[in-house]
Every structure is written in structure tokens, then in C-alpha cells.
Scaffold this motif. Structure first.
Motif, short mmCIF file in Angstrom:
data_model
loop_
_atom_site.label_atom_id
_atom_site.label_comp_id
_atom_site.label_asym_id
_atom_site.label_seq_id
_atom_site.Cartn_x
_atom_site.Cartn_y
_atom_site.Cartn_z
N HIS A 1 -15.96 2.34 -3.97
CA HIS A 1 -16.49 3.09 -5.19
C HIS A 1 -17.98 3.15 -5.28
N TYR B 1 -13.10 11.05 -5.66
CA TYR B 1 -13.32 9.69 -5.14
C TYR B 1 -14.66 9.74 -4.53
N HIS C 1 -7.48 8.08 -7.43
CA HIS C 1 -6.51 7.12 -6.72
C HIS C 1 -5.32 7.87 -6.24
N HIS D 1 -8.31 -2.68 -12.18
CA HIS D 1 -9.02 -1.63 -12.47
C HIS D 1 -8.14 -0.19 -12.43
N ALA E 1 -6.47 2.02 -11.56
CA ALA E 1 -6.48 2.49 -10.02
C ALA E 1 -4.88 2.92 -9.85
N ILE F 1 -12.24 3.15 -14.04
CA ILE F 1 -11.96 3.86 -12.85
C ILE F 1 -12.69 3.29 -11.47
N GLU G 1 -7.57 1.23 -1.46
CA GLU G 1 -8.85 2.09 -1.13
C GLU G 1 -9.45 1.30 -0.07
#
Ligand SMILES: [Zn+2]
Lengths: 264, 300
Positions: free
Chosen positions: B68, B93, B132, B196, B198, B216, B271
Motif C-alpha cells: 500500500h 490500488y 482489493h 484491514h 481488504a 483500506i 496483495e
């Protein structure tokens, strides 16, 4: 909703109240020695220790304490070399700490881990850290009381302290270690960014009302405890971050005290 | 003085050689395998699945790193100057995308938005949406299709190959979806507490509800108010598992679990995976299966 029904709030208060005894204790001597920014320098240095610990997969707190102690000794050494420019020593070590922390943090995989040291994580203190804070605090309080007279003399005038038979070098050395350990342990829970404010602001507030060294010390602790609990309480009932709230309350009270004093 | 001059000359020569070799490398590789870069793990895995042996896939963000808050490095820009395509997740993203587009000089590089044509979940009435997207299996199939389309367009000679891979994995993804759609039937509107924000797409797909501890972008720690609300929610809804993810600090999850007398368990937002996970043969399918099993476990 009872605030103490939660174990994490009990721990937060226990640690917070303990820290509000030792941080202003150290802070008082620091302010009198005109080294107000030392908290900032040491907390930044301890961050570089945190980064190192995270990179090597070792306990970041021990690295933080180590980095902080080394930096504190460095400040003390530079201060002795350049007695006329004491503030410079802090600026130098602070730059070193910030630079190291900046470079090293680039190698830390998880930034949230790093952030939790930057801003502290008073809502999730593991049992080990509660014990660490209590143990360190006990040690700091004991050392402070034991060296009370010496610290009092040294913080006002090192020359006079020397004439009064105080081993200024030794007292400074011990105090430096106490400061470093306090800052790094406190950084972990309340955050590296606000330790320094907690060291200085309660002491300045106390100076507005107190008349002696002893009174200033007691008032500093009193103010720190008030700021700490007010901040924790507010962040329990309102969507606020505890660290920032504590500092803002402290600054607000200080400004109010300034006004009251000017009027009278 | 002389030394300074010498140093300057060395540096100029060095830069020239460097520029020439990097240009040379670029033209030499034309006609070879498609050189593909991806931003995050799901895109990497999908590109490998579709491209197989006909493409060379590299992931820009090192595995295991915080995706992130990633900032592209100089070596990323140099790498991209030699690439044919950069597949990114999109849906907001990759915050660094615009900067990257401006820094890369390679005019032939295709920037490909893998979430093209996807249904996005919008946060409240705001303009922002949850990025996500791949945590919905249906979306992941769409990602595969998009990637297949762009590969076929860039490398028409292997279009059949890409199509076959797509059909094969589409079937596998659909099997996974159907299997768990069935398993989750009895758990409509159940909640999970996650580290989180997601898992919105996963929850929507299987009729669940997520309560995230962090936002986020996974940056801030919860304040005491938020903590007590989550504890209360868990107690009210008989939740006994607090999910954490390996990339984030698990202390908060442990504190909450302790508060409710429950336990913690892992959910992977995918991720990022650690390098070991990737090397040991984990992929989107195996990790999603783990996720869904973990959620089912938490309901019992
Ligand atoms: Zn995420």
C-alpha cells in the motif's frame, strides 16, 4: 460503558500513569540543564534501533534502548567537548538518528510495525512490555531519589556542584543512561513523536505554579498524570488518537497557565 | 583539481556506456518472449497462469513488502524501460502509477489496467472504492480474461495458447467458487473481524460482513474507542476468532482476541505473499482455499 472493563484500557492506564511519574522526573533535570530537545534526539535515535531490530528480526525494544544509550553518551561527549555550544550536540545526534532511521526504515518490510513505534501503541501493550515499563520505572525512580541532591545541584550549575563535592561526571553519566532508557521504553508505548513533549511541557507548566525544585517536581508529575489520563479518557469516548490528544491537552493547559499568570 | 576532472570524465563515460547498453538491451529483446511486469502478487500469479512459458513475468514490488505504501525505485524505472507491458491491478490500488507513467521513457510500454470492466464496491457515497478487487473469485476470473485479451493482442501468434490456459484456469476458479458458495450457504450475514479493510469483495461474494480493525490502506492503528467497539461487536455476535495477516503487526489482533477470550487466525489479502510462499508453490487458488477454510472454521 465502563472504561476499566477492558483489559487493554487497564494496561494503558497502568503504563500511562507509571510513565507520567518518570518522564517528567527526567524532564525536569533536562529542562533545567537547557537540553529540552534531548528527548527528541533520543527518541529519533531509538527509532533507528527499532529499524535495526526489525531488519535483523531481533527484539526491536532492546535495539531501541541500545541505540538510545549510545546516542545519549554521544550527546554527553560532544557537550563536554563544546561546552559553549551545548545545543549543537543535540542537533548533531538528532541528525544522525533521523538519517539512520530514514535509511534503515527503507529495509524494514512491514511499515506498520515501524509506524507502531513512531506513534506508539498504547492500546495494545503486550504483558512483556508492561513488565518492562514497570521494571525500568522502578529502577529510574530509585536512582532519581538516591541521586536527588546531586541532580538538583548539577542541573542548576555544574561548577557549583563540583565545588560542593559532587562527582559531576558520574552523575551526568548515570543521568544520561536513565534518560536514554526512559525515552526508548516510553517511545514504544506512547510513541517516539510525543515522548519529548511529555518530558518538557508538564515541567514548564509546573514552573508556572511551583516555587521550589521539589514543588516543581511534584507538580510536573501531577500535570503529566492529568494530561495522560485526560488523553486516554477522551480517546476512549471520542474518535481521537491518544498520543496526539495527550500532547494537545498539555499545550492547551500550558497556554492557559501563561494567560492566568500574566493577568495576576 | 586533476582528480576532480578525472572523476567527472569517468562518470560521463560510465553514464554513456550505461545508456548505450540499456538501449541495446531493449532492441535485442524484441521478438523474444513477452516481457511482463506486474505490480502486486495476484496480477503476477494471473499473468503467469495465462502466459505460461510464452512470457517472462516479474513482480515490481518485492514479495513480502508493504504494497500500500510502495514507492517505485530508480531500478524499477530502468527495468520498465526494457519491458513490453506493465499489468497493474487498477481500481485505485497503485497510488504510484501516475508518477511511474511520467518517469518511464519507454514509449512502447503498455500500461494495462487488469480491473477493466469490473464491478467495484464504492465506499459510502464517496468517490473512493475498495481496490482489493481480486478477493472476489468472479473478479479474478475477469482479471484472467482481461490479461488473456491483452496478451493475445500483443502476441497474436500465441493467441490459442493463451486462450487454452484461460479456459483451463477459468474452470479451476469456477470450481473453487462453486465449492465454497455451497459451503457458505448456511452462514448468510455472518461477520468476520479482519486486520484491514481488504475483504469487502470476498464478503460480498459469499454473503458475509467484514469488520475491519484498520482502514483500506492498512496504515493507522485503532484508537481506544474503535478497539472497545470491536470488542463489543465480537461479544454481541459470538465471534471467537480475530483474523490477522502476516504482513501486519499482529499485536492489535492478539489484544482483541484476549479481550474476548478468543483466538487469532490468518487471512491472506494476497496483495503480497512472502518469497518462501511463492517458491513453495502457493498460488491464488491454494491461498484463497486457505482463507475460505479459515473463515468457515471461525463460524464453528
Ligand atoms: Zn490492502
Amino acid at each position: 460503558m465502563n472504561i476499566f472493563q477492558y483489559e487493554f484500557m487497564q494496561k494503558a492506564f497502568l503504563v500511562g500513569m507509571t510513565l507520567s511519574v518518570i518522564i517528567p522526573m527526567i524532564g525536569l533535570v533536562v529542562v533545567l540543564k537547557r537540553l529540552s530537545m534531548i528527548g527528541d534526539a533520543l527518541s529519533h535515535s531509538s527509532l533507528s534501533g527499532v529499524a535495526m531490530g526489525l531488519i535483523f528480526g531481533a527484539n526491536p525494544i532492546f535495539f531501541a534502548i541500545l541505540a538510545s544509550v549510545i546516542s545519549a553518551l554521544l550527546i554527553e561527549a560532544i557537550r563536554r567537548k563544546l561546552p559553549k555550544y551545548q545545543e549543537v550536540s543535540i542537533a548533531v545526534v538528532m541528525s544522525l538518528g533521523v538519517g539512520l532511521a530514514g535509511v534503515l526504515s527503507g529495509f524494514v518490510k512491514s511499515t506498520t510495525d515501524f509506524n507502531s513505534f513512531l506513534f506508539g501503541s498504547i492500546v495494545s501493550i503486550p504483558d512483556f512490555e508492561v513488565k518492562l515499563v514497570l521494571g525500568v520505572s522502578f529502577f529510574v525512580i530509585l536512582a532519581f531519589l538516591f541521586l536527588y541532591r546531586e541532580l538538583f545541584l548539577v542541573s542548576f550549575d555544574e561548577q557549583q556542584a563540583k565545588m560542593a563535592g559532587v562527582n559531576v561526571y558520574l552523575v551526568n553519566f548515570i543521568f544520561t543512561i536513565l534518560t536514554a532508557v526512559t525515552v526508548s521504553v516510553a517511545s514504544r508505548t506512547v510513541g517516539a513523536l510525543i515522548v519529548s513533549s511529555l518530558m518538557v511541557i508538564p515541567v514548564i507548566c509546573a514552573m508556572q505554579v511551583a516555587k521550589s525544585f521539589r514543588q516543581t517536581l511534584l507538580f510536573s508529575i501531577f500535570f503529566a498524570a492529568i494530561f495522560m489520563s485526560a488523553g486516554l479518557l477522551m480517546s476512549f469516548y471520542l474518535p481521537l488518537k491518544p498520543g496526539g490528544t495527550i500532547v494537545l491537552i498539555a499545550v492547551l493547559v500550558l497556554v492557559m497557565l501563561f494567560f492566568i499568570k500574566r493577568k495576576s | 583539481m586533476a582528480a576532480k576532472k578525472e572523476l567527472a570524465i569517468i562518470m560521463i563515460v560510465f553514464t554513456l556506456v550505461f545508456m548505450l547498453t540499456s538501449c541495446g538491451a531493449n532492441s535485442a529483446q524484441k521478438g523474444d518472449k513477452l516481457k511482463v511486469y506486474t505490480t502486486i502478487y495476484p496480477m503476477y500469479d494471473f499473468a503467469k497462469k495465462i502466459g505460461g512459458e510464452k512470457v517472462e513475468v516479474k513482480n515490481l514490488i518485492p514479495f513480502g513488502e508493504d504494497t500500500h505504501h510502495y514507492e517505485p525505485s530508480v531500478s524499477d524505472i530502468i527495468d520498465l524501460n526494457k519491458a513490453d507491458i506493465l499489468i497493474y491491478n487498477g481500481a485505485g490500488y497503485e497510488g504510484f502509477l501516475e508518477k511511474l507513467k511520467q518517469s518511464v521513457e519507454n514509449k512502447d510500454l503498455v500500461f494495462f489496467d487488469a480491473s477493466y470492466n469490473l464491478d467495484l464496491i464504492f465506499e459510502n457515497e464517496e468517490e473512493t472504492h475498495d481496490p482489493h478487487t481480486w478477493l472476489s473469485i468472479k473478479n479474478a476470473i475477469k482479471n484472467l480474461e482481461n490479461i488473456k485479451d491483452i496478451f493475445s493482442r500483443l502476441d497474436g501468434g500465441n493467441a490459442m495458447y493463451y486462450e487454452n490456459n484461460y479456459q483451463k484456469y477459468k474452470a479451476e476458479f469456477e470450481d473453487l467458487y462453486n465449492e465454497y458458495k455451497e459451503k457458505f450457504k448456511g452462514y448468510k450475514n455472518r461477520s468476520i473481524i479482519v486486520s484491514h479493510d481488504a475483504f469487502g469483495y470476498l464478503c460480498k461474494e459469499f454473503g458475509l460482513n467484514q469488520v475491519p480493525i484498520r482502514g483500506i490502506n492498512a496504515d493507522d492503528e485503532p484508537n481506544p474507542l474503535k478497539m472497545s467497539q470491536i470488542v463489543q461487536f465480537a461479544l454481541d455476535n459470538n465471534i471467537n476468532t480475530i483474523f490477522y495477516e502476516e504482513a501486519l503487526n499482529s499485536k492489535i489482533s492478539e489484544t482483541i482476541a484476549k479481550e474476548i477470550g478468543g483466538k487469532t487466525d490468518t487471512l491472506y489479502p494476497l496483495e503480497t505473499l512472502t518469497g518462501e510462499q511463492v517458491n513453495s508453490g502457493e498460488d491464488y487458488l491454494s491461498v484463497m482455499k486457505k482463507n475460505l477454510d479459515a473463515i468457515l472454521r471461525s463460524f464453528n
